[in-house]
Design an enzyme around this catalytic site. Structure first.
Site, PDB file in Angstrom:
ATOM      1  N   GLU A  63       0.807  -1.216   0.000  1.00  0.00           N
ATOM      2  CA  GLU A  63       0.000   0.000   0.000  1.00  0.00           C
ATOM      3  C   GLU A  63       0.841   1.269   0.000  1.00  0.00           C
ATOM      4  O   GLU A  63       0.491   2.257  -0.651  1.00  0.00           O
ATOM      5  CB  GLU A  63      -0.948  -0.007   1.198  1.00  0.00           C
ATOM      6  CG  GLU A  63      -2.079  -1.010   1.094  1.00  0.00           C
ATOM      7  CD  GLU A  63      -1.686  -2.438   1.488  1.00  0.00           C
ATOM      8  OE1 GLU A  63      -2.504  -3.360   1.301  1.00  0.00           O
ATOM      9  OE2 GLU A  63      -0.537  -2.608   1.968  1.00  0.00           O
ATOM     10  N   HIS A 132     -11.331  -5.422   7.544  1.00  0.00           N
ATOM     11  CA  HIS A 132     -12.053  -5.267   6.282  1.00  0.00           C
ATOM     12  C   HIS A 132     -13.307  -4.408   6.418  1.00  0.00           C
ATOM     13  O   HIS A 132     -13.963  -4.139   5.409  1.00  0.00           O
ATOM     14  CB  HIS A 132     -12.476  -6.641   5.735  1.00  0.00           C
ATOM     15  CG  HIS A 132     -11.347  -7.489   5.264  1.00  0.00           C
ATOM     16  ND1 HIS A 132     -10.433  -8.035   6.113  1.00  0.00           N
ATOM     17  CD2 HIS A 132     -10.991  -7.887   4.010  1.00  0.00           C
ATOM     18  CE1 HIS A 132      -9.555  -8.747   5.424  1.00  0.00           C
ATOM     19  NE2 HIS A 132      -9.872  -8.673   4.146  1.00  0.00           N
TER      20      HIS A 132
END
Length: 330
Positions: A63, A132
């Site tokens: 990321e 998530h």
């Protein structure tokens, strides 16, 4: 009159990306599995086949590198649209977001802007594992130099995404995955934009102003309809953009009703509800008739499956909170 298609929210994301890739050669979509695989939610499905690997780029699972590369591309004049698979995975890229993405215009005294849009599915309700389902949008609203956009309808999704990609400054674009496929709406096929920073009135009313955004818009409207049966008339304002906030629309709705509630799935402490409450205290205190209700997630780590429905504000919990504001008597 423009031709339309009946799209879900995630299809509107794909349509918006397709439109901007077609309209501007400087637009590049990038992220883990966004190319051949079409993304974990299929938001980029088919884009690789049409535009090729130079403009729909599969990246490593890194990321910080995804965001950092996009920062460099944007500084050189491109319009990258990096995707992080889930907003809970944005933290490894947080240094790039706050130290570079948010500050580049100020640091260069306006010499450089960063026309980049960082997309991520966010929020709970889909029975996903840890990391998530988080709603940490307040992190990014706190950073000067970032715009933070959260759509709640397919029409707004395409228009806000186009406005974000065309914006000269960086945008965090959070997509409420709970409603990715929850309903459909007519979306124009032609390019269009929805202005960043303007709230939308989803329901007009005279008794309580209710402020919300993202996936919480639908249960809030459901609660408002139930309350209407008891004579409590709610005005529901969908913020659409949490940075910048549409302060004028927020204050106007409160002055009209004198009572307010704020609904979001993020934790209560230091969430957007607290900021909205502060705005109303600063700018419209003399109109206030009751304490402002905050109907939110809880100040705990996001729970796993068994408690997920309890954690998220339901239409029933929203109804009860709004009723508190409506029925309060000094």
């Amino acid at each position: 009159m423009s031709d339309t298609r009946n799209l879900t929210l995630v299809q509107a994301v794909r349509d918006g990306l397709h439109t901007e890739l077609r309209e501007d050669d400087d637009v590049v979509v990038m992220g883990q599995d966004v190319g051949r695989n079409g993304g974990v939610f299929r938001a980029t499905e088919g884009l690789y086949d049409e535009f090729g690997g130079d403009r729909v780029v599969d990246t490593p699972l890194a990321e910080s590198a995804i965001v950092g590369c996009a920062v460099g591309m944007a500084a050189m004049g491109m319009r990258p649209v990096p995707e992080i698979q889930f907003s809970g995975f944005m933290y490894p890229g947080y240094d790039q977001i706050v130290s570079h993405m948010a500050r580049f215009r100020a640091r260069s005294r306006g010499r450089f802007t960063l026309p980049m849009t960082l997309r991520a599915p966010y929020g709970g309700g889909i029975r996903a594992p840890e990391h998530h389902s988080e709603s940490k949008e307040a992190f990014y609203a706190h950073e000067a130099g970032l715009k933070v956009v959260i759509p709640s309808t397919p029409y707004d999704t395409k228009g806000l995404l186009a406005a974000s990609i065309r914006d000269p400054d960086p945008v965090i674009f959070l997509e409420p995955k709970l409603i990715y496929r929850a309903f459909r709406e007519e979306v124009p096929e032609e390019p269009y934009t929805v202005p960043i920073g303007e709230a939308a009135t989803r329901r007009e009313g005279d008794d309580v102003a209710v402020f919300t955004y993202g996936a919480m818009t639908r249960p809030t409207l459901e609660a408002a309809e139930t309350l209407a049966e008891d004579g409590i008339d709610c005005e529901v304002l969908d913020l659409r953009t949490i940075s910048p906030l549409d302060r004028e629309a927020i204050v106007d709705a409160f002055e009209h009703t004198g009572r307010a509630a704020v609904v979001h799935e993020a934790p209560k402490t230091a969430g957007l509800a607290a900021e909205i409450t502060a705005i109303l205290q600063e700018e419209a205190l003399l109109y206030q008739e009751a304490p402002i209700e905050r109907i939110t997630g809880f100040d705990v780590p996001y729970p796993l499956y068994a408690l997920e429905d309890y954690y998220l504000p339901s239409a029933k919990r929203i109804e009860e909170g709004i009723r508190e504001a409506a029925e309060f008597e000094p």
